[in-house]
Write a protein that holds these residues in place. Structure first.
Motif, PDB file in Angstrom:
ATOM      1  N   HIS A   1      29.571  -7.219  11.158  1.00 21.14           N
ATOM      2  CA  HIS A   1      30.140  -7.648   9.883  1.00 21.14           C
ATOM      3  C   HIS A   1      30.259  -6.561   8.814  1.00 21.14           C
ATOM      4  CE1 HIS A   1      29.562 -11.595  11.593  1.00 21.14           C
ATOM      5  NE2 HIS A   1      28.242 -11.451  11.630  1.00 21.14           N
ATOM      6  N   SER A   2      29.563  -5.424   8.960  1.00 21.25           N
ATOM      7  CA  SER A   2      29.470  -4.516   7.816  1.00 21.25           C
ATOM      8  C   SER A   2      30.568  -3.470   7.759  1.00 21.25           C
ATOM      9  CB  SER A   2      28.111  -3.802   7.841  1.00 21.25           C
ATOM     10  OG  SER A   2      28.053  -2.879   8.914  1.00 21.25           O
ATOM     11  N   ALA A   3      31.202  -3.151   8.886  1.00 19.56           N
ATOM     12  CA  ALA A   3      32.153  -2.035   8.963  1.00 19.56           C
ATOM     13  C   ALA A   3      31.501  -0.741   8.493  1.00 19.56           C
ATOM     14  CB  ALA A   3      33.407  -2.340   8.137  1.00 19.56           C
ATOM     15  N   ALA A   4      30.233  -0.562   8.828  1.00 22.53           N
ATOM     16  CA  ALA A   4      29.473   0.599   8.375  1.00 22.53           C
ATOM     17  C   ALA A   4      29.739   1.797   9.275  1.00 22.53           C
ATOM     18  CB  ALA A   4      27.979   0.283   8.357  1.00 22.53           C
ATOM     19  N   GLN A   5      29.581   2.993   8.689  1.00 24.11           N
ATOM     20  CA  GLN A   5      29.695   4.227   9.442  1.00 24.11           C
ATOM     21  C   GLN A   5      28.336   4.753   9.896  1.00 24.11           C
ATOM     22  OE1 GLN A   5      32.773   5.426  10.235  1.00 24.11           O
ATOM     23  NE2 GLN A   5      33.441   3.520   9.249  1.00 24.11           N
ATOM     24  N   GLY A   6      27.266   4.255   9.279  1.00 24.99           N
ATOM     25  CA  GLY A   6      25.927   4.709   9.637  1.00 24.99           C
ATOM     26  C   GLY A   6      24.889   3.748   9.098  1.00 24.99           C
ATOM     27  N   ALA A   7      23.712   3.793   9.694  1.00 27.62           N
ATOM     28  CA  ALA A   7      22.625   2.902   9.285  1.00 27.62           C
ATOM     29  C   ALA A   7      21.301   3.645   9.433  1.00 27.62           C
ATOM     30  CB  ALA A   7      22.619   1.621  10.114  1.00 27.62           C
ATOM     31  N   LEU A   8      20.295   3.124   8.755  1.00 32.48           N
ATOM     32  CA  LEU A   8      18.952   3.699   8.803  1.00 32.48           C
ATOM     33  C   LEU A   8      17.950   2.568   8.985  1.00 32.48           C
ATOM     34  CD1 LEU A   8      16.765   5.916   8.378  1.00 32.48           C
ATOM     35  CD2 LEU A   8      16.964   5.467   5.926  1.00 32.48           C
ATOM     36  N   VAL A   9      17.048   2.726   9.959  1.00 32.79           N
ATOM     37  CA  VAL A   9      15.959   1.780  10.173  1.00 32.79           C
ATOM     38  C   VAL A   9      14.657   2.506   9.853  1.00 32.79           C
ATOM     39  CG1 VAL A   9      14.737   0.343  11.838  1.00 32.79           C
ATOM     40  CG2 VAL A   9      17.228   0.532  11.955  1.00 32.79           C
TER      41      VAL A   9
ATOM     42  N   ASP B   1      25.782   1.669   5.148  1.00 32.62           N
ATOM     43  CA  ASP B   1      26.762   2.058   4.131  1.00 32.62           C
ATOM     44  C   ASP B   1      28.036   1.239   4.254  1.00 32.62           C
ATOM     45  OD1 ASP B   1      27.719   3.015   6.492  1.00 32.62           O
ATOM     46  OD2 ASP B   1      27.866   5.115   5.877  1.00 32.62           O
ATOM     47  N   GLY B   2      27.900  -0.011   4.679  1.00 31.82           N
ATOM     48  CA  GLY B   2      29.063  -0.858   4.908  1.00 31.82           C
ATOM     49  C   GLY B   2      29.604  -1.496   3.645  1.00 31.82           C
ATOM     50  N   SER B   3      30.362  -2.563   3.845  1.00 30.42           N
ATOM     51  CA  SER B   3      31.092  -3.199   2.744  1.00 30.42           C
ATOM     52  C   SER B   3      30.252  -4.153   1.922  1.00 30.42           C
ATOM     53  CB  SER B   3      32.300  -3.962   3.313  1.00 30.42           C
ATOM     54  OG  SER B   3      31.871  -4.911   4.282  1.00 30.42           O
ATOM     55  N   GLY B   4      29.027  -4.451   2.343  1.00 29.33           N
ATOM     56  CA  GLY B   4      28.156  -5.330   1.562  1.00 29.33           C
ATOM     57  C   GLY B   4      28.554  -6.797   1.668  1.00 29.33           C
ATOM     58  N   GLY B   5      28.024  -7.593   0.745  1.00 25.59           N
ATOM     59  CA  GLY B   5      28.337  -9.018   0.733  1.00 25.59           C
ATOM     60  C   GLY B   5      27.494  -9.866   1.656  1.00 25.59           C
ATOM     61  N   ALA B   6      26.449  -9.282   2.261  1.00 29.49           N
ATOM     62  CA  ALA B   6      25.590 -10.070   3.161  1.00 29.49           C
ATOM     63  C   ALA B   6      24.735 -11.035   2.344  1.00 29.49           C
ATOM     64  CB  ALA B   6      24.695  -9.144   3.981  1.00 29.49           C
ATOM     65  N   ALA B   7      24.510 -12.216   2.879  1.00 32.40           N
ATOM     66  CA  ALA B   7      23.726 -13.238   2.182  1.00 32.40           C
ATOM     67  C   ALA B   7      22.960 -14.058   3.208  1.00 32.40           C
ATOM     68  CB  ALA B   7      24.622 -14.145   1.342  1.00 32.40           C
TER      69      ALA B   7
ATOM     70  N   SER C   1      22.675  -6.748  -1.232  1.00 30.67           N
ATOM     71  CA  SER C   1      23.948  -6.396  -0.609  1.00 30.67           C
ATOM     72  C   SER C   1      25.096  -6.674  -1.565  1.00 30.67           C
ATOM     73  CB  SER C   1      24.130  -7.185   0.702  1.00 30.67           C
ATOM     74  OG  SER C   1      25.319  -6.828   1.350  1.00 30.67           O
ATOM     75  N   PRO C   2      25.273  -5.839  -2.602  1.00 30.99           N
ATOM     76  CA  PRO C   2      26.405  -6.045  -3.516  1.00 30.99           C
ATOM     77  C   PRO C   2      27.731  -5.823  -2.807  1.00 30.99           C
ATOM     78  CG  PRO C   2      25.358  -3.920  -3.907  1.00 30.99           C
ATOM     79  CD  PRO C   2      24.488  -4.641  -2.928  1.00 30.99           C
ATOM     80  N   ILE C   3      28.770  -6.437  -3.336  1.00 32.10           N
ATOM     81  CA  ILE C   3      30.100  -6.242  -2.772  1.00 32.10           C
ATOM     82  C   ILE C   3      30.464  -4.759  -2.860  1.00 32.10           C
ATOM     83  CG2 ILE C   3      32.523  -6.848  -2.956  1.00 32.10           C
ATOM     84  CD1 ILE C   3      30.769  -9.097  -1.985  1.00 32.10           C
ATOM     85  N   GLY C   4      30.862  -4.204  -1.743  1.00 28.98           N
ATOM     86  CA  GLY C   4      31.147  -2.783  -1.685  1.00 28.98           C
ATOM     87  C   GLY C   4      30.013  -1.963  -1.114  1.00 28.98           C
ATOM     88  N   GLY C   5      28.852  -2.604  -0.948  1.00 28.43           N
ATOM     89  CA  GLY C   5      27.713  -1.947  -0.332  1.00 28.43           C
ATOM     90  C   GLY C   5      26.947  -1.065  -1.300  1.00 28.43           C
ATOM     91  N   PRO C   6      25.889  -0.429  -0.856  1.00 19.87           N
ATOM     92  CA  PRO C   6      25.306  -0.553   0.487  1.00 19.87           C
ATOM     93  C   PRO C   6      24.469  -1.825   0.625  1.00 19.87           C
ATOM     94  CG  PRO C   6      23.983   0.932  -0.823  1.00 19.87           C
ATOM     95  CD  PRO C   6      25.151   0.542  -1.691  1.00 19.87           C
ATOM     96  N   THR C   7      23.991  -2.089   1.836  1.00 17.54           N
ATOM     97  CA  THR C   7      23.185  -3.265   2.120  1.00 17.54           C
ATOM     98  C   THR C   7      21.768  -2.843   2.509  1.00 17.54           C
ATOM     99  OG1 THR C   7      25.079  -4.587   2.837  1.00 17.54           O
ATOM    100  CG2 THR C   7      22.914  -5.270   3.640  1.00 17.54           C
ATOM    101  N   LEU C   8      20.790  -3.529   1.934  1.00 15.91           N
ATOM    102  CA  LEU C   8      19.396  -3.304   2.275  1.00 15.91           C
ATOM    103  C   LEU C   8      18.768  -4.616   2.703  1.00 15.91           C
ATOM    104  CD1 LEU C   8      16.655  -1.778   2.352  1.00 15.91           C
ATOM    105  CD2 LEU C   8      16.429  -2.320  -0.083  1.00 15.91           C
ATOM    106  N   VAL C   9      18.214  -4.646   3.903  1.00 19.05           N
ATOM    107  CA  VAL C   9      17.436  -5.788   4.380  1.00 19.05           C
ATOM    108  C   VAL C   9      15.982  -5.313   4.470  1.00 19.05           C
ATOM    109  CG1 VAL C   9      17.034  -7.423   6.249  1.00 19.05           C
ATOM    110  CG2 VAL C   9      19.375  -6.735   5.659  1.00 19.05           C
ATOM    111  N   GLN C  10      15.112  -5.900   3.638  1.00 20.14           N
ATOM    112  CA  GLN C  10      13.718  -5.464   3.560  1.00 20.14           C
ATOM    113  C   GLN C  10      12.807  -6.604   3.981  1.00 20.14           C
ATOM    114  OE1 GLN C  10      11.365  -5.014  -0.272  1.00 20.14           O
ATOM    115  NE2 GLN C  10      11.736  -2.848   0.210  1.00 20.14           N
TER     116      GLN C  10
END
Length: 422
Positions: free
Chosen positions: A352-360, A376-382, A407-416
């Motif tokens: 869903h994110s269309a991200a180019q990279g991620a960090l765990v 670093d995707g498009s954000g908007g996760a809920a 996860s604001p619209i436009g990213g980035p997304t953080l799941v903690q």
């Protein structure tokens, strides 16, 4: 020469880690300085409201003043939580009517503890927040004195402004005192950060006696979440067995019966049927293994959480970097929840994110396990009903953990995810 060479990397690594620790501590001290200034302003407001209460004008302002105190205290709780010391908010609803509010303030333990913290933070916390800035500014000013003291005669000073620098010898001494200030900053900043946070850790946490009903309610909710998560997991396994493995086994049974009949009529025609029986049996076995692995992945049992996460990240379609700091094996239930939280978060990143990279990032901090998945995707996760993040939340809450999604619209997304692992 050979005996002294190995010590240098260790010395530089120690110095680098000390500088990083001092910089991080200074960051928290500066943020604490902000809440200390708000606390000082709130103390002034409370004194004014108390003075106005003597002429009955301030009675209507007690409720808003109490809400301001709670707001400032909650800001400090967020800072302490970000520092790695989760601090729950102990508040109940504020009554309406100035008489009820006054009785509530006199009886409420949390309000009295907040007021005590407010005074301490507005004084001691303010001073502790200013000290590292003063040490840093003095270090930079005095170390750079030889570069500019001739350009501003009579304005170059050292020792906090008590000594004027007007000679080269004085400029050289300024460099020495500047190095001393820098060393004091390196050594004292972590201690100052702990000292500034100590009143909040003691006074802003829920009072043990007061929080018993809330604890019972939280444990009841946790038990319900655990039962729900268990029921959801059983339904998932049942669907996987019913829709996959069982159907394959039914096909094996039907084909085996057809092969028996073919053997009596035309043995040559039984060969392709038996081949299909073997293929269906192999598929059923593969699906059964998949269901078993989903209950507890063998890689988690064999390699522990770091190895399991490394395998998970390697399979992710989005380029993902892994940072793990878990020095010891954790309880199996904690490792399983952490594994599935990362797996589900990476699935959302891929789909869903269309991200180019991620960090765990997975770190054990005291008796807590902190898991952060950023992209670093498009954000908007809920966290919505039936979403993958809802599944993470149910698993985490069943283990008395917390889930936060930014996860604001436009990213980035953080799941903690924060899990108790003591």
């Amino acid at each position: 020469m050979s005996t002294g060479a190995p010590a240098r990397p260790g010395l530089w690594a120690t110095l680098r880690s000390q500088v990083v620790a001092a910089a991080v501590a200074t960051q928290w001290l500066v943020l604490g300085l902000g809440t200390a200034l708000l606390a000082l302003l709130t103390v002034v407001v409370l004194l004014l409201v108390a003075a106005l209460c003597l002429i009955a004008v301030g009675l209507a302002l007690v409720g808003p003043a109490l809400r301001v105190v709670r707001w400032v205290a909650d800001l400090e709780r967020r800072r302490l939580t970000a520092m790695g010391h989760p601090t729950a908010s102990p508040y109940g609803p504020v009554p309406t009517g100035w008489a009820e509010i006054l009785r509530f303030v006199r009886a409420d333990v949390s309000t009295r503890r907040d007021l005590g913290w407010l005074v301490l933070h507005a004084t001691v916390g303010l001073v502790l927040g200013l000290l590292p800035l003063e040490l840093l500014s003095s270090a930079v000013q005095e170390i750079s004195t030889p570069l500019w003291w001739q350009l501003a005669p009579g304005q170059a000073t050292l020792a906090g402004g008590f000594v004027t620098v007007d000679t080269w010898a004085g400029a050289r001494w300024a460099v020495v005192t500047g190095i001393v200030w820098a060393l004091l900053w390196l050594l004292l900043s972590p201690l100052l950060a702990r000292g500034q946070a100590a009143p909040g850790l003691r006074l802003l946490a829920p009072h043990p006696g007061q929080d018993l009903p809330a604890l019972v309610a939280r444990l009841s909710a946790t038990r319900a979440a655990a039962l729900d998560a268990h029921a959801v997991e059983l339904r998932r396994i049942e669907r996987a067995l019913h829709d996959g493995t069982q159907n394959r086994l039914v096909a094996v049974t039907v084909l085996a019966a057809a092969a028996r009949r073919a053997l009596t009529r035309d043995p040559a025609s039984a060969e392709p049927i038996l081949e299909r029986v073997q293929d269906s049996a192999e598929l059923a076995l593969a699906e059964l293994r998949s269901v078993v692995r989903s209950i507890l992945p063998p890689v988690l049992e064999a390699d522990g959480l770091p190895g399991a996460l490394a395998a998970l990240v390697a399979q992710c379609a989005v380029p993902t970097r892994l940072e793990v700091s878990v020095p010891v094996r954790l309880p199996v239930s904690v490792e399983a929840v952490a594994y599935y939280a990362v797996a589900e978060a990476l699935t959302n990143v891929t789909r869903h994110s269309a991200a180019q990279g991620a960090l765990v990032s997975v770190q054990q901090r005291g008796d807590q396990l902190w898991i952060e998945v950023t992209d670093d995707g498009s954000g908007g996760a809920a966290v919505g009903q039936g979403s993958g993040l809802s599944g993470i939340r149910d698993r985490v809450e069943a283990h008395d953990g917390t889930l936060e999604v930014r996860s604001p619209i436009g990213g980035p997304t953080l799941v903690q995810v924060v899990l108790p692992c003591g």
